[in-house]
Write an enzyme that holds these catalytic residues in place. Sequence first.
Site, PDB file in Angstrom:
ATOM      1  N   CYS A   1       1.143 -53.708  23.313  1.00 47.91           N
ATOM      2  CA  CYS A   1       0.102 -53.020  24.080  1.00 47.91           C
ATOM      3  C   CYS A   1      -0.243 -51.673  23.471  1.00 47.91           C
ATOM      4  O   CYS A   1      -1.369 -51.212  23.579  1.00 47.91           O
ATOM      5  CB  CYS A   1       0.546 -52.859  25.528  1.00 47.91           C
ATOM      6  SG  CYS A   1       2.154 -52.076  25.685  1.00 47.91           S
TER       7      CYS A   1
ATOM      8  N   GLU B   1       0.737 -52.392  34.399  1.00 43.96           N
ATOM      9  CA  GLU B   1       0.811 -51.940  32.999  1.00 43.96           C
ATOM     10  C   GLU B   1      -0.088 -52.872  32.206  1.00 43.96           C
ATOM     11  O   GLU B   1       0.258 -54.027  31.974  1.00 43.96           O
ATOM     12  CB  GLU B   1       2.254 -52.026  32.487  1.00 43.96           C
ATOM     13  CG  GLU B   1       3.244 -51.139  33.233  1.00 43.96           C
ATOM     14  CD  GLU B   1       3.122 -49.666  32.860  1.00 43.96           C
ATOM     15  OE1 GLU B   1       2.433 -49.347  31.872  1.00 43.96           O
ATOM     16  OE2 GLU B   1       3.712 -48.838  33.572  1.00 43.96           O
TER      17      GLU B   1
HETATM   18  P1  NAD Z   1      -1.992 -62.143  31.012  1.00 43.86           P
HETATM   19  O1  NAD Z   1      -2.653 -61.148  31.869  1.00 43.86           O
HETATM   20  O2  NAD Z   1      -2.748 -63.327  30.558  1.00 43.86           O
HETATM   21  O3  NAD Z   1      -0.679 -62.728  31.745  1.00 43.86           O
HETATM   22  C1  NAD Z   1       0.370 -61.901  32.171  1.00 43.86           C
HETATM   23  C2  NAD Z   1       1.172 -62.624  33.233  1.00 43.86           C
HETATM   24  O4  NAD Z   1       0.363 -62.803  34.399  1.00 43.86           O
HETATM   25  C3  NAD Z   1       1.645 -64.017  32.834  1.00 43.86           C
HETATM   26  O5  NAD Z   1       2.946 -64.224  33.323  1.00 43.86           O
HETATM   27  C4  NAD Z   1       0.652 -64.925  33.551  1.00 43.86           C
HETATM   28  O6  NAD Z   1       1.150 -66.219  33.831  1.00 43.86           O
HETATM   29  C5  NAD Z   1       0.429 -64.159  34.831  1.00 43.86           C
HETATM   30  N1  NAD Z   1      -0.820 -64.463  35.530  1.00 43.86           N
HETATM   31  C6  NAD Z   1      -1.966 -64.983  35.027  1.00 43.86           C
HETATM   32  N2  NAD Z   1      -2.902 -65.085  36.004  1.00 43.86           N
HETATM   33  C7  NAD Z   1      -2.342 -64.612  37.137  1.00 43.86           C
HETATM   34  C8  NAD Z   1      -2.806 -64.454  38.466  1.00 43.86           C
HETATM   35  N3  NAD Z   1      -4.050 -64.781  38.824  1.00 43.86           N
HETATM   36  N4  NAD Z   1      -1.957 -63.934  39.379  1.00 43.86           N
HETATM   37  C9  NAD Z   1      -0.701 -63.563  39.037  1.00 43.86           C
HETATM   38  N5  NAD Z   1      -0.204 -63.702  37.779  1.00 43.86           N
HETATM   39  C10 NAD Z   1      -1.015 -64.215  36.837  1.00 43.86           C
HETATM   40  O7  NAD Z   1      -1.401 -61.332  29.782  1.00 43.86           O
HETATM   41  P2  NAD Z   1      -0.695 -61.908  28.482  1.00 43.86           P
HETATM   42  O8  NAD Z   1      -1.737 -62.577  27.644  1.00 43.86           O
HETATM   43  O9  NAD Z   1       0.518 -62.659  28.857  1.00 43.86           O
HETATM   44  O10 NAD Z   1      -0.201 -60.550  27.770  1.00 43.86           O
HETATM   45  C11 NAD Z   1      -1.009 -59.784  26.942  1.00 43.86           C
HETATM   46  C12 NAD Z   1      -1.554 -58.578  27.679  1.00 43.86           C
HETATM   47  O11 NAD Z   1      -0.481 -57.819  28.231  1.00 43.86           O
HETATM   48  C13 NAD Z   1      -2.294 -57.619  26.775  1.00 43.86           C
HETATM   49  O12 NAD Z   1      -3.468 -57.188  27.413  1.00 43.86           O
HETATM   50  C14 NAD Z   1      -1.321 -56.464  26.611  1.00 43.86           C
HETATM   51  O13 NAD Z   1      -1.921 -55.234  26.282  1.00 43.86           O
HETATM   52  C15 NAD Z   1      -0.674 -56.441  27.951  1.00 43.86           C
HETATM   53  N6  NAD Z   1       0.596 -55.720  27.893  1.00 43.86           N
HETATM   54  C16 NAD Z   1       0.650 -54.462  28.438  1.00 43.86           C
HETATM   55  C17 NAD Z   1       1.832 -53.730  28.355  1.00 43.86           C
HETATM   56  C18 NAD Z   1       1.921 -52.340  28.940  1.00 43.86           C
HETATM   57  O14 NAD Z   1       3.021 -51.832  29.051  1.00 43.86           O
HETATM   58  N7  NAD Z   1       0.827 -51.696  29.309  1.00 43.86           N
HETATM   59  C19 NAD Z   1       2.942 -54.284  27.730  1.00 43.86           C
HETATM   60  C20 NAD Z   1       2.849 -55.564  27.197  1.00 43.86           C
HETATM   61  C21 NAD Z   1       1.666 -56.282  27.277  1.00 43.86           C
END
Ligand code: NAD
Length: 524
Positions: free
Chosen positions: A289, A255
Amino acid sequence: MESGTAETSTGTNGAVNGASAPAAASIDVLNPANGAVVGSIATDTPESIAATVARVRGNQAEWEAIGIEGRYFWLGKLRDWILDNTERIGDTMQAETGKVRADVSLDLGYVADLINFYGSKAAGYIGDESVRPSSPLMAAKKLVIQYRPFPVVGVISPWNFPLAMALGDSIPALQAGAAVVVKPSEFTPLSLLEVIKAWKEEIGAPDVFDCVQGTGEAGGALIDNVDYVQFTGSDRTGRKVMARAAETLTPVSLELGGKDPMIVLADADVDRAANAAAWGGMVNSGQLCISVERIYVEEPVYDEFVAKLTEQVKGLRQGADGRKPEKDVGAMTSPNQTAIVEDQVDDALASGARALTGGKRADGPGDYFEPTVLVDVDHSMKVMRDETFGPVVGVMKVRDSEEALRLANDTRYGLAASVFGEKDRAERIARRIEAGSVNVNDVITNMAAMGVPMGGWKQSGIGFRHGEYGIKKYCRAESIVVTRFGGKREPNWYPYTRSRRGLVDRVSRAFSARDLKRRLGLRG
Ligand code: NAD
């Protein structure tokens, strides 16, 4: 901001998870509204993550065996605990996110609804399915599909809605019978930690639900150990998650981000559209999002719409409140995101856009970006192409609905969208938007419509949450083919003889052909 309660919620994951390996380091959790440290968490090592997954894996079979109702019993207790502890947990979430209280309520309300939704629907969605044999040759067989959970689901979640995302993705997995381990965002680990502690210590539920802590490295280690990965976050990280999961052929659901368009047609109720754009663009400081990021307005109502939207956004009260909802727009939860928002707005302003209100970081303590309305924008600017994830909307005037549609679909994302106008015309436009969900004369509301799928097209994701798919994805279909009656051997088994083989072929032909000549073997 009354953030004191969060400090009491911190704990070491060694104690919480019962993992034996030593923690590698710790992470300070900051309150973005004032910069104060509100807690510190010990991060997990790859060894402690493997141990946590192994422990819950050991308890999963029993969890699966108690059935849908048995699992709903415990999830219902979790719902009740959340409802009974809303203020306490809301304080923790507010402290680690810098959200205003009204946005905290959005997060918690969603979780309780979701537990009830899947509790009542799970039997219909993942109960045994009987299938009628499609061929008379299979008439002697009983065909059943059984849906069995992936034993351990790993949930990796973002910081924008710490419980709605982490629990929201865990609840259907737990209801399906999986054990779940969550890796919350390193920016907002505290509220989930509090819920997990309650699951174990206050509710006394089976030991099939836990969390591990850390940055992306911990996320990677979790992927290596689980049977299914549910990731919510940026498309940048989503690519890495998919690549890592490919190494163990672990299925994923992603997502990801969005760049959601809103279209305002000339026959729209302009007041409603402007109010929706203000809320849809600024709610949770735009860190949603499916928030509204780009707005395309048909020429005849453009000036009126922009004036009304600007007036409303100008009047929003930004800052920190406490338990009483007294502010409208809170802090930016992650400093990384504030830098992205600032870069996009600066880029737009340098390229000829105008900020009718806002346009920069807010003064004072804490990490805030002013609610911003940009006009004179176009698709050469980052703010109209890349996900902003902040309190910023860009508004463009369009000649007609075809131009609006073309621009709305001119994006690598496809998460959600909205169309405002006379409802039949607006629905016709909505059907042509390339996105997983489109709201007509509303914004964001698809998130609460749990019966329909929510997910991203294009680079906004793979898979869906909510509805039937939102729980079925955590299961593997197992086809059970039961022979109800039969002799010592089937006609197609050994020994092959001319007469037995001939009989099988003639019967097979008789059932597959659709005309008499072929049925009788008189052609070909
Ligand atoms: P992010 O991608 O930076 O991090 C998300 C999670 O992934 C965190 O827990 C992070 O520690 C982890 N992570 C980071 N690198 C990783 C790796 N290499 N392997 C595994 N895990 C890893 O996102 P964010 O800044 O925390 O959140 C914002 C983003 O989330 C925005 O792009 C937003 O649109 C998206 N989002 C999407 C939805 C949806 O339902 N589509 C909902 C909420 C947020």
